[in-house]
Design a protein around this motif. Sequence first.
Motif, short mmCIF file in Angstrom:
data_model
loop_
_atom_site.label_atom_id
_atom_site.label_comp_id
_atom_site.label_asym_id
_atom_site.label_seq_id
_atom_site.Cartn_x
_atom_site.Cartn_y
_atom_site.Cartn_z
N VAL A 88 0.84 -1.20 0.00
CA VAL A 88 0.00 0.00 0.00
C VAL A 88 0.87 1.25 0.00
O VAL A 88 0.63 2.20 -0.77
N SER A 91 2.72 1.69 -3.41
CA SER A 91 1.79 1.99 -4.50
C SER A 91 1.32 3.44 -4.43
O SER A 91 1.34 4.16 -5.44
N THR A 92 0.88 3.85 -3.25
CA THR A 92 0.37 5.23 -3.10
C THR A 92 1.49 6.25 -3.27
O THR A 92 1.23 7.40 -3.61
N TYR A 93 2.73 5.84 -3.01
CA TYR A 93 3.89 6.72 -3.22
C TYR A 93 4.03 7.10 -4.69
O TYR A 93 4.54 8.17 -5.03
N LEU A 95 1.50 7.50 -6.86
CA LEU A 95 0.36 8.25 -7.38
C LEU A 95 0.71 9.73 -7.49
O LEU A 95 1.26 10.32 -6.55
N GLU A 100 -3.22 11.19 -7.10
CA GLU A 100 -2.78 11.49 -5.73
C GLU A 100 -3.88 12.22 -4.97
O GLU A 100 -4.15 11.92 -3.78
N TRP A 103 -6.59 9.68 -4.00
CA TRP A 103 -6.23 8.81 -2.89
C TRP A 103 -6.24 9.55 -1.55
O TRP A 103 -6.60 8.97 -0.52
N THR A 104 -5.88 10.81 -1.53
CA THR A 104 -5.91 11.59 -0.28
C THR A 104 -7.31 11.61 0.32
O THR A 104 -7.49 11.38 1.53
N LYS A 107 -8.39 7.84 1.31
CA LYS A 107 -7.72 7.38 2.53
C LYS A 107 -8.37 7.99 3.77
O LYS A 107 -8.59 7.29 4.78
N PHE A 122 -6.98 -1.53 -1.23
CA PHE A 122 -6.51 -0.50 -2.16
C PHE A 122 -6.78 -0.90 -3.61
O PHE A 122 -7.29 -0.10 -4.41
N PHE A 126 -9.17 1.06 -6.14
CA PHE A 126 -8.47 1.64 -7.29
C PHE A 126 -9.11 1.19 -8.60
O PHE A 126 -9.35 2.00 -9.52
#
Length: 285
Positions: A88, A91-93, A95, A100, A103-104, A107, A122, A126
Amino acid sequence: MARRQDQAIANALQRLADILKRNENHANGRAQPQVQVAEEGEYQGLNKFLKRNPSQFKGGYNPYGAHLWIKELERIFGALQCSENQKVAFSTYLLIEEAENWWTHVKQRLENEGREINWFTFKEIFLEKYLPEDVRNKKEMEFLELKQGNMSVGEYAAKFEELALFYPPYQAAGNERSKCVKFENGLRPEIKEAIGYQRVRDFPTLVDMCRIFEDDHKSRLAQSRSLGSQRHVRRAPDRRNPYQAPSKYAGSPSSVGRPNFSRDIMVPDKQIHWLSSALNVADHI
């Protein structure tokens, strides 16, 4: 992204310095308490992950790109044996831009709901966002109806594998046979008849055999057309009329209209006898 990577590198260097200092203290007989490195557990191994050059994902309408991105990450995760939390975090790093921002908000909503954020969660959220169910259904139907048609074997194989990503039954390791059968059924008749009876059940081998046959078949057709054109080269037309009869009378202009029995007319013997008799009678008149 560069700022995050620099921070991760700085943390790793700090941890390495602490380890070296601790080893030095042990060597000098002065044991020191362990120093806890200020690094979140899920980001351990980030540098190894980034060395694999994973793609960033910026969002937008790109169903095929979103599916490929997930497949790429899962391949790297398997190689590095990443934990669920690392999957997780890594992966989110990756985006950026619209993804991005998406996802903010997601989350925050999941945390407010008290839901656990693991890799399964996720990936599910996604794909719901970037590969909607109606798009997946459309891709599945396109795959099931796929035929080679006017495509080359190489083009057909590429399209086949692209759409097969959206058809889960063919993603399992034990379904190579079904995948080959489906590929064969979509081939043009001349290729299917030549390859089908061999029952090849390894997909890369099947594609290579079909491609080689197609190239040879095209070469034979081109050679056959070339030989056929040489056999049917048009000759210059004969200007003479093959049905034109020769002149009834031949000779000088003064003899036009008068038969020349001695030279121009071939008369049977009986007719010669009759003509001779007729001339004799005419002489006595």
